[in-house]
Design a protein around this motif. Structure first.
Motif, PDB file in Angstrom:
ATOM      1  N   TYR A   1      20.352  -7.451  -5.957  1.00  0.00           N
ATOM      2  CA  TYR A   1      21.007  -7.561  -4.647  1.00  0.00           C
ATOM      3  C   TYR A   1      20.287  -8.494  -3.663  1.00  0.00           C
ATOM      4  O   TYR A   1      20.870  -8.820  -2.621  1.00  0.00           O
ATOM      5  CB  TYR A   1      21.116  -6.166  -4.010  1.00  0.00           C
ATOM      6  N   ASP A   2      19.069  -8.916  -3.936  1.00  0.00           N
ATOM      7  CA  ASP A   2      18.338  -9.777  -3.004  1.00  0.00           C
ATOM      8  C   ASP A   2      18.155 -11.150  -3.637  1.00  0.00           C
ATOM      9  O   ASP A   2      17.363 -11.317  -4.566  1.00  0.00           O
ATOM     10  CB  ASP A   2      16.973  -9.163  -2.668  1.00  0.00           C
ATOM     11  N   PRO A   3      18.863 -12.186  -3.162  1.00  0.00           N
ATOM     12  CA  PRO A   3      18.757 -13.524  -3.771  1.00  0.00           C
ATOM     13  C   PRO A   3      17.360 -14.132  -3.637  1.00  0.00           C
ATOM     14  O   PRO A   3      16.972 -14.955  -4.462  1.00  0.00           O
ATOM     15  CB  PRO A   3      19.795 -14.355  -2.999  1.00  0.00           C
ATOM     16  N   SER A   4      16.618 -13.741  -2.606  1.00  0.00           N
ATOM     17  CA  SER A   4      15.288 -14.318  -2.408  1.00  0.00           C
ATOM     18  C   SER A   4      14.237 -13.719  -3.341  1.00  0.00           C
ATOM     19  O   SER A   4      13.119 -14.224  -3.420  1.00  0.00           O
ATOM     20  CB  SER A   4      14.845 -14.125  -0.954  1.00  0.00           C
ATOM     21  N   PHE A   5      14.573 -12.673  -4.048  1.00  0.00           N
ATOM     22  CA  PHE A   5      13.635 -12.007  -4.957  1.00  0.00           C
ATOM     23  C   PHE A   5      13.928 -12.468  -6.378  1.00  0.00           C
ATOM     24  O   PHE A   5      15.026 -12.272  -6.901  1.00  0.00           O
ATOM     25  CB  PHE A   5      13.779 -10.489  -4.845  1.00  0.00           C
ATOM     26  N   THR A   6      12.949 -13.115  -7.018  1.00  0.00           N
ATOM     27  CA  THR A   6      13.122 -13.649  -8.369  1.00  0.00           C
ATOM     28  C   THR A   6      12.125 -12.987  -9.327  1.00  0.00           C
ATOM     29  O   THR A   6      11.304 -12.152  -8.920  1.00  0.00           O
ATOM     30  CB  THR A   6      12.905 -15.174  -8.380  1.00  0.00           C
ATOM     31  N   ASN A   7      12.192 -13.393 -10.580  1.00  0.00           N
ATOM     32  CA  ASN A   7      11.286 -12.835 -11.589  1.00  0.00           C
ATOM     33  C   ASN A   7       9.827 -13.161 -11.297  1.00  0.00           C
ATOM     34  O   ASN A   7       8.925 -12.446 -11.732  1.00  0.00           O
ATOM     35  CB  ASN A   7      11.660 -13.374 -12.978  1.00  0.00           C
ATOM     36  N   GLN A   8       9.590 -14.246 -10.552  1.00  0.00           N
ATOM     37  CA  GLN A   8       8.217 -14.602 -10.223  1.00  0.00           C
ATOM     38  C   GLN A   8       7.588 -13.629  -9.235  1.00  0.00           C
ATOM     39  O   GLN A   8       6.372 -13.644  -9.058  1.00  0.00           O
ATOM     40  CB  GLN A   8       8.169 -16.021  -9.654  1.00  0.00           C
ATOM     41  N   HIS A   9       8.414 -12.808  -8.560  1.00  0.00           N
ATOM     42  CA  HIS A   9       7.888 -11.841  -7.601  1.00  0.00           C
ATOM     43  C   HIS A   9       7.678 -10.461  -8.222  1.00  0.00           C
ATOM     44  O   HIS A   9       7.224  -9.545  -7.530  1.00  0.00           O
ATOM     45  CB  HIS A   9       8.845 -11.703  -6.402  1.00  0.00           C
TER      46      HIS A   9
END
Length: 740
Positions: free
Chosen positions: A556-564
């Protein structure tokens, strides 16, 4: 990385026995042609002085018994490689830099003389033979005994190979004495010698030897590789390390400055050399899609059968536990109908010591039944909800109203009813948990839709809290591994307090030495605190909760990716560490069989100038040369440094000449010129210099004859400019015989 050149480890050639010399011995019979023998630690070189090049071979022998003929064999040099069983028994005449194994030396000389075609009982040729600089006198005495007693040579002369290489590269005019000045740096297998030469005489009293050579460098490189690649799939051998040393290692002009440049990952990556070791590609399944589909369906069918069998087994165990539990409850309820003695006898007959044991067994069975019902309900899924309630007409009928068949049927119906009731209870518990979860998800969805930003911040804050908690446990475990840390000391204090058991007053203890640990629930908190090896349920729950939070943020959060995510952050390595040792993907067999050499390429060679890097308590080449030059005046010093020559196979390593120049320039006057060069052929120039000298008139005056050996013994020496015993540089050689 794909654009970088990858070097493959060479496959060793098939070993072969070298052919005998093609020169006829008849050309040297009765001619007393000098024999020249360069007895090196790694390679033995031999030949007549009139030959242009020496014959050579690895200086190793092995005694081997042939299985086919059942005869003992004596192998030398490359022949040792021919027989695989002989390699483990190989021996060399040298132990490090000292000549000790004279049996091996005798076998090696036998091979050399046979290879030259010498077919006489004695070797009727004067011999010029090398020895190490600063060799012990007893090694020379034993070698002389071997040459005079075993081979009956007419004369024997010893020389230092580095001085003779310098002689060959500074040959005087014909019939002129050798008067060149300079310094020779001889890089040998197990040591490095620095010898000053003035007026054509090697000043052995001023010479220095460093206990570091090519063999130590290759072993040091091998240790660095083993440390860097602790789980390398292929065994790296000493010969492979020596190959990498000769082909990829260099000497830097300024080692410290070079290492500083490697702070940049790009510079470190640009300096690397990639060596590919042999690997085996895993065999892939080449079946067609139809065959794969049939195999998959077969596996699924087998899985369904196993699931059905497991479900049947679970049901049988659950039903049996229900019966056992009901049986024990009936025993418990019969307590009021029996007297104390009859009740005790009944407990003993059922296998219980007292009523407390019966209660504990009932409690354990009840807990097992609850867990089994919950598990069965979770595995049963929605099919269990469609199960129709069966009837059990005989389950409540008294036993005295039933015959034998009725009792069997009643027992069966009681089992079925126990299983049905267990599934029903588990279904209700599952439905309650499902409803609670749906209400929580609905509430969270409403919160997310009302303010997505606030929801994302809340979830990220929860992620950070969980990660901080997990990392805190990891830091604590790491701190406990250090016995001097505060956490480790607190742990020891807790253990000491538990051992003294100060929490329980002495008057309440039942006996001396009684273990009261566990009497309080706080004991188990202390146990979890001091026992870091035990698995923590809190950590498992935190990891599970963290995974759930990250899945929601990814969705649900576009700014959160696998790198985080925690998994990526926990496994992330610094760019410098990645450049130092790249990580290949799982399953990349070719990549995992590669060695990346970067800092090791210069670190290994730097040990010649700073042996302390490898833990050797010795001065380096630069410091040794500075110490030697300090013993001469400026005029002599200028003559020495104007003709510095390096020899020996390791001198081929790139960068040595420029590093020597950079090392010597600051310690010499600016106007004093420095001349540094390499020998024409660092490996064979020593033998060629010996061959040239043995053909001069001077050679006849520097050797010990057989008559002198018989008169004075093996310790007899003659001082001359090319040997270890040559007196001071100011004296002139007069051919006189001196006792050691």
């Amino acid at each position: 990385m794909d654009s970088t050149t990858v070097y493959c480890i060479p496959t060793p050639p098939a070993p072969s026995i070298p052919p005998p010399s093609t020169d006829s011995y008849d050309n040297h019979r009765y001619q007393y042609t000098p024999l020249v023998i360069d007895n090196g630690s790694t390679t033995l070189r031999w030949g007549f002085a009139t030959s242009s090049n020496p014959a050579s071979g690895p200086n190793i022998i092995a005694k081997y018994k042939d299985r086919k003929s059942n005869r003992p064999l004596l192998l030398f040099g490359d022949a040792v490689e021919v027989e695989g069983g002989a390699k483990a028994q190989g021996r060399t005449p040298w132990e490090g830099d000292v000549l000790l194994n004279f049996d091996a030396l005798e076998n090696a000389l036998d091979y050399a003389f046979i290879n030259l075609g010498i077919d006489t009982n004695t070797v009727n040729h004067p011999v010029l033979m090398t020895e190490r600089s600063c060799s012990p006198l007893h090694s020379r005495a034993l070698t002389s005994e071997l040459m005079f007693e075993q081979y009956c040579v007419p004369s024997l002369t010893y020389c230092v190979d580095g001085v003779m290489s310098f002689y060959y590269n500074n040959l005087p005019p014909t019939n002129s004495p050798f008067t060149s000045d300079g310094i020779v740096i001889s890089f040998n297998t197990a040591s490095t010698s620095v010898i000053p030469i003035l007026h054509g005489r090697g000043l052995m009293s001023h010479a220095k030897r460093i206990p570091w050579g090519a063999s130590q460098s290759s072993e040091y490189l091998l240790k660095l590789i083993q440390l860097k690649y602790a789980n390398f799939p292929t065994r790296v051998t000493s010969s492979q390390a020596n190959w990498m040393l000769r082909n990829f290692c260099e000497v830097s002009e300024d080692y410290t400055a070079l290492i500083r440049t490697f702070k940049d990952p790009n510079a470190l990556r640009a300096s690397e050399k990639i060596i590919q070791f042999p690997f085996t590609v895993p065999v892939t399944d080449e079946r067609t899609e139809e065959e794969l589909a049939r195999a998959s369906e077969k596996r699924k069918e087998q899985g369904r059968k196993l699931q059905e069998l497991a479900a049947k087994t679970r049901m049988e165990k659950l039903a049996q536990k229900e019966i056992d539990y009901q049986y024990l409850l009936d025993i418990k309820e019969s307590r009021g109908d029996l007297g104390k003695r009859d009740w005790q006898n009944k407990l003993l007959a059922e296998g219980f010591d007292d009523e407390t044991t019966l209660d504990e067994t009932l409690k354990k069975l009840d807990n097992d039944l609850k867990r089994a019902r919950k598990k069965e309900a979770a595995l049963g899924g929605d099919d269990a909800q469609e199960e129709e309630p069966p009837s059990f007409p005989l389950a409540d009928v008294p036993d005295d109203q039933l015959d034998e068949e009725g009792l069997k049927e009643k027992k069966k119906q009681k089992l079925l009813r126990a299983g049905f009731e267990a599934r029903a209870r588990a279904r209700k518990e599952k439905e309650r948990e499902k409803e609670e979860r749906q209400r929580e998800e609905k509430r969270e969805e409403e919160e997310r839709e009302a303010d997505p930003g606030a929801w994302a911040r809340k979830m990220k804050q929860e992620q950070e809290t969980l990660m901080a908690r997990i990392k805190g446990r990891q830091r604590r475990r790491a701190a406990l591994s250090d016995r001097k840390s505060a956490a480790a000391q607190a742990r020891m204090k807790s253990i000491a307090n538990l051992a003294s058991d100060e929490r329980v007053p002495k008057k309440k203890r039942k006996g001396v030495g009684e273990d009261t640990f566990g009497a309080d629930d706080a004991d188990w908190a202390i146990y979890r605190k001091i026992n870091t090896a035990a698995a923590s349920s809190d950590e498992e729950e935190d990891l599970s909760q963290l995974s759930l939070v990250e899945q929601k943020l990814l969705q649900y959060d576009p700014s959160f990716t696998n790198q985080h995510t925690y998994a990526h952050l926990n496994s992330q390595r610094s760019a410098l560490l990645t450049a130092f040792r790249p990580i290949y993907e799982e399953g990349d067999v070719e990549g995992h069989s590669r060695i990346h050499l970067n800092t090791e390429r210069w670190r290994v060679c730097e040990t010649w100038f700073s042996p302390g890097i490898a833990g050797v308590d010795s001065a380096g080449i630069g410091e040794v040369i500075h110490n030697i030059l300090s013993r001469f005046d400026n005029e002599q010093k200028g003559r020495l440094v104007n003709n510095i020559m390096i020899t020996g196979t390791p001198s081929r390593i790139p960068g040595i000449l420029s590093r020597l120049h950079r090392t010597l320039r600051p310690i010499l006057p600016p106007e004093m010129p420095i001349g540094i060069r390499s020998a024409e052929d660092p490996s064979n120039d020593g033998w060629r210099g010996m061959a040239k000298f043995s053909l001069t008139d001077e050679f006849a005056n520097v050797g010990v004859t057989k008559a002198e050996y018989e008169e004075y013994g093996g310790e007899r020496i003659k001082r001359w400019w090319g040997g270890n015993w040559n007196g001071s540089y100011s004296s002139n050689f007069d051919g006189n015989v001196d006792m050691a």
